[in-house]
Design a protein around this motif. Structure first.
Motif, PDB file in Angstrom:
ATOM      1  N   LYS A  97      28.983  58.112  28.359  1.00  0.00           N
ATOM      2  CA  LYS A  97      28.717  56.686  28.520  1.00  0.00           C
ATOM      3  C   LYS A  97      27.232  56.397  28.298  1.00  0.00           C
ATOM      4  O   LYS A  97      26.371  57.165  28.698  1.00  0.00           O
ATOM      5  CB  LYS A  97      29.133  56.227  29.910  1.00  0.00           C
ATOM      6  N   TYR A  98      26.966  55.258  27.663  1.00  0.00           N
ATOM      7  CA  TYR A  98      25.582  54.867  27.393  1.00  0.00           C
ATOM      8  C   TYR A  98      25.465  53.356  27.532  1.00  0.00           C
ATOM      9  O   TYR A  98      26.400  52.612  27.201  1.00  0.00           O
ATOM     10  CB  TYR A  98      25.170  55.288  25.980  1.00  0.00           C
ATOM     11  N   ALA A  99      24.317  52.888  28.051  1.00  0.00           N
ATOM     12  CA  ALA A  99      24.088  51.449  28.249  1.00  0.00           C
ATOM     13  C   ALA A  99      22.721  51.060  27.703  1.00  0.00           C
ATOM     14  O   ALA A  99      21.735  51.771  27.909  1.00  0.00           O
ATOM     15  CB  ALA A  99      24.176  51.102  29.726  1.00  0.00           C
ATOM     16  N   ASP A 100      22.660  49.933  27.013  1.00  0.00           N
ATOM     17  CA  ASP A 100      21.426  49.385  26.460  1.00  0.00           C
ATOM     18  C   ASP A 100      21.129  48.033  27.091  1.00  0.00           C
ATOM     19  O   ASP A 100      22.049  47.244  27.367  1.00  0.00           O
ATOM     20  CB  ASP A 100      21.559  49.163  24.945  1.00  0.00           C
ATOM     21  N   ASP A 101      19.858  47.745  27.295  1.00  0.00           N
ATOM     22  CA  ASP A 101      19.413  46.414  27.711  1.00  0.00           C
ATOM     23  C   ASP A 101      18.237  46.058  26.817  1.00  0.00           C
ATOM     24  O   ASP A 101      17.116  46.512  27.026  1.00  0.00           O
ATOM     25  CB  ASP A 101      18.998  46.438  29.179  1.00  0.00           C
ATOM     26  N   ILE A 102      18.494  45.243  25.797  1.00  0.00           N
ATOM     27  CA  ILE A 102      17.520  44.990  24.737  1.00  0.00           C
ATOM     28  C   ILE A 102      16.826  43.645  24.916  1.00  0.00           C
ATOM     29  O   ILE A 102      17.462  42.642  25.256  1.00  0.00           O
ATOM     30  CB  ILE A 102      18.221  45.030  23.363  1.00  0.00           C
ATOM     31  N   GLU A 103      15.523  43.635  24.672  1.00  0.00           N
ATOM     32  CA  GLU A 103      14.738  42.413  24.612  1.00  0.00           C
ATOM     33  C   GLU A 103      13.896  42.446  23.341  1.00  0.00           C
ATOM     34  O   GLU A 103      13.310  43.482  23.010  1.00  0.00           O
ATOM     35  CB  GLU A 103      13.817  42.294  25.824  1.00  0.00           C
ATOM     36  N   MET A 104      13.850  41.319  22.640  1.00  0.00           N
ATOM     37  CA  MET A 104      13.026  41.212  21.436  1.00  0.00           C
ATOM     38  C   MET A 104      12.166  39.957  21.527  1.00  0.00           C
ATOM     39  O   MET A 104      12.635  38.893  21.957  1.00  0.00           O
ATOM     40  CB  MET A 104      13.896  41.175  20.179  1.00  0.00           C
ATOM     41  N   TYR A 105      10.898  40.111  21.138  1.00  0.00           N
ATOM     42  CA  TYR A 105       9.936  39.021  21.192  1.00  0.00           C
ATOM     43  C   TYR A 105       9.361  38.787  19.798  1.00  0.00           C
ATOM     44  O   TYR A 105       9.108  39.735  19.063  1.00  0.00           O
ATOM     45  CB  TYR A 105       8.800  39.363  22.165  1.00  0.00           C
ATOM     46  N   TYR A 106       9.146  37.518  19.496  1.00  0.00           N
ATOM     47  CA  TYR A 106       8.620  37.163  18.169  1.00  0.00           C
ATOM     48  C   TYR A 106       7.619  36.024  18.325  1.00  0.00           C
ATOM     49  O   TYR A 106       7.911  35.007  18.965  1.00  0.00           O
ATOM     50  CB  TYR A 106       9.778  36.730  17.268  1.00  0.00           C
ATOM     51  N   VAL A 107       6.429  36.197  17.766  1.00  0.00           N
ATOM     52  CA  VAL A 107       5.389  35.166  17.780  1.00  0.00           C
ATOM     53  C   VAL A 107       4.866  35.005  16.358  1.00  0.00           C
ATOM     54  O   VAL A 107       4.522  35.999  15.704  1.00  0.00           O
ATOM     55  CB  VAL A 107       4.229  35.537  18.717  1.00  0.00           C
ATOM     56  N   ALA A 108       4.795  33.748  15.871  1.00  0.00           N
ATOM     57  CA  ALA A 108       4.365  33.545  14.485  1.00  0.00           C
ATOM     58  C   ALA A 108       3.846  32.138  14.255  1.00  0.00           C
ATOM     59  O   ALA A 108       4.382  31.171  14.814  1.00  0.00           O
ATOM     60  CB  ALA A 108       5.534  33.810  13.532  1.00  0.00           C
ATOM     61  N   PRO A 109       2.809  31.987  13.423  1.00  0.00           N
ATOM     62  CA  PRO A 109       2.386  30.648  12.981  1.00  0.00           C
ATOM     63  C   PRO A 109       3.470  30.030  12.111  1.00  0.00           C
ATOM     64  O   PRO A 109       4.235  30.755  11.448  1.00  0.00           O
ATOM     65  CB  PRO A 109       1.105  30.925  12.190  1.00  0.00           C
ATOM     66  N   GLN A 110       3.515  28.694  12.097  1.00  0.00           N
ATOM     67  CA  GLN A 110       4.593  27.991  11.419  1.00  0.00           C
ATOM     68  C   GLN A 110       4.060  26.903  10.481  1.00  0.00           C
ATOM     69  O   GLN A 110       3.016  26.294  10.734  1.00  0.00           O
ATOM     70  CB  GLN A 110       5.517  27.316  12.445  1.00  0.00           C
ATOM     71  N   LEU A 111       4.816  26.678   9.410  1.00  0.00           N
ATOM     72  CA  LEU A 111       4.585  25.563   8.500  1.00  0.00           C
ATOM     73  C   LEU A 111       5.879  24.763   8.415  1.00  0.00           C
ATOM     74  O   LEU A 111       6.946  25.334   8.151  1.00  0.00           O
ATOM     75  CB  LEU A 111       4.182  26.062   7.114  1.00  0.00           C
ATOM     76  N   GLU A 112       5.788  23.471   8.648  1.00  0.00           N
ATOM     77  CA  GLU A 112       7.006  22.649   8.721  1.00  0.00           C
ATOM     78  C   GLU A 112       6.914  21.442   7.798  1.00  0.00           C
ATOM     79  O   GLU A 112       5.863  20.791   7.702  1.00  0.00           O
ATOM     80  CB  GLU A 112       7.235  22.187  10.162  1.00  0.00           C
ATOM     81  N   ILE A 113       8.017  21.155   7.118  1.00  0.00           N
ATOM     82  CA  ILE A 113       8.144  19.924   6.346  1.00  0.00           C
ATOM     83  C   ILE A 113       9.200  19.063   7.024  1.00  0.00           C
ATOM     84  O   ILE A 113      10.282  19.541   7.364  1.00  0.00           O
ATOM     85  CB  ILE A 113       8.504  20.203   4.865  1.00  0.00           C
ATOM     86  N   ARG A 114       8.867  17.785   7.223  1.00  0.00           N
ATOM     87  CA  ARG A 114       9.723  16.882   7.991  1.00  0.00           C
ATOM     88  C   ARG A 114      10.158  15.707   7.115  1.00  0.00           C
ATOM     89  O   ARG A 114       9.343  15.115   6.404  1.00  0.00           O
ATOM     90  CB  ARG A 114       8.974  16.376   9.227  1.00  0.00           C
ATOM     91  N   CYS A 115      11.455  15.393   7.202  1.00  0.00           N
ATOM     92  CA  CYS A 115      12.012  14.310   6.391  1.00  0.00           C
ATOM     93  C   CYS A 115      12.662  13.277   7.308  1.00  0.00           C
ATOM     94  O   CYS A 115      13.835  13.419   7.694  1.00  0.00           O
ATOM     95  CB  CYS A 115      13.049  14.856   5.408  1.00  0.00           C
ATOM     96  N   PRO A 116      11.925  12.212   7.688  1.00  0.00           N
ATOM     97  CA  PRO A 116      12.495  11.164   8.548  1.00  0.00           C
ATOM     98  C   PRO A 116      13.515  10.326   7.778  1.00  0.00           C
ATOM     99  O   PRO A 116      13.362  10.084   6.582  1.00  0.00           O
ATOM    100  CB  PRO A 116      11.273  10.321   8.933  1.00  0.00           C
ATOM    101  N   PHE A 117      14.556   9.894   8.489  1.00  0.00           N
ATOM    102  CA  PHE A 117      15.517   8.968   7.889  1.00  0.00           C
ATOM    103  C   PHE A 117      16.223   8.200   9.005  1.00  0.00           C
ATOM    104  O   PHE A 117      16.353   8.683  10.131  1.00  0.00           O
ATOM    105  CB  PHE A 117      16.526   9.697   6.992  1.00  0.00           C
TER     106      PHE A 117
END
Length: 218
Positions: A97-117
């Protein structure tokens, strides 16, 4: 650990928003928090024991926090934090028997394009690249902690609906990838070693998050 990580990310985003608000009297800073389910696809492998066990993981839960500064009506730059958690129990090849408890973290600068309607709606497409960290507490014959890091990328497509002057609802999908976990650090009570799995058995992440949340306008 999970609550502390989300709190730190939220405070970081809030700090950025306050800084942006001081520089501009208009509502040019957006701070969002969303939650949802992360679904693995493709050649994802989250098991430190190798590709033979990658099928044990199919999904987990995801939390995002993002601060965005609007350069104009259509473009924005900012910072994204993502947390992903998943746990699984399974049998090894020798029926142990085996058990995993996984955590992943991600940090990153972002570029966003926005389209209002239609006044209250905005369709937002965001891309980013940054640091991804993998952490796993495994329990088999003994307890072992695994850690690894990789360059990661994200692409988000979300729809915002403004319900109040300073508040919007948000929903959509986010694709995250991390495929450069070349080294895996393994630590137990007895020893700490660094493993370099072959390309077939490395940690790999290809994930689609489906999320709902809120956006505050500052």
């Amino acid at each position: 650990m999970r609550i502390k990580s989300v709190f730190v990310a939220f405070m970081l985003c809030l700090g950025i928003s306050m800084y942006g608000q001081e520089r501009c009297g208009d509502s040019r800073v957006l701070v969002s928090v969303d939650f949802g389910k992360g679904v693995l696809f493709g050649k994802s492998n989250l098991s430190p024991l190798g590709v033979d066990y990658r099928g044990e993981y199919k999904s987990g839960y995801s939390i995002n926090a993002k601060a965005l500064y609007l350069l104009d009506k259509h473009w924005g730059v900012g910072l994204k934090y993502n947390y992903f958690g998943a746990s699984q129990d399974y049998l090894l090849a020798d029926n142990a028997k085996y058990a995993d408890d996984i955590e992943m973290y991600y940090v990153a600068p972002q570029l966003e394009i926005r389209c209002p309607f239609k006044d209250a709606f905005v369709l937002a497409c965001t891309v980013g690249a940054g640091y991804m960290h993998y952490q796993n507490k495994g329990l088999g014959a003994k307890e072992v902690k695994y850690t690894a890091s990789s360059f990661g990328t994200n692409m988000d497509l979300k729809l915002e609906y403004k319900i109040l002057k300073k508040l919007s609802l948000i929903g959509g999908a986010s694709c995250l990838t991390g495929n450069n976990f070349k080294k895996l650090k393994m630590a137990s009570e007895d020893e700490t070693v660094t493993i370099e799995p072959d390309s077939r058995n490395r940690i790999r992440l290809f994930r689609m998050d489906y999320v709902l949340g809120v956006v505050a306008h500052f």
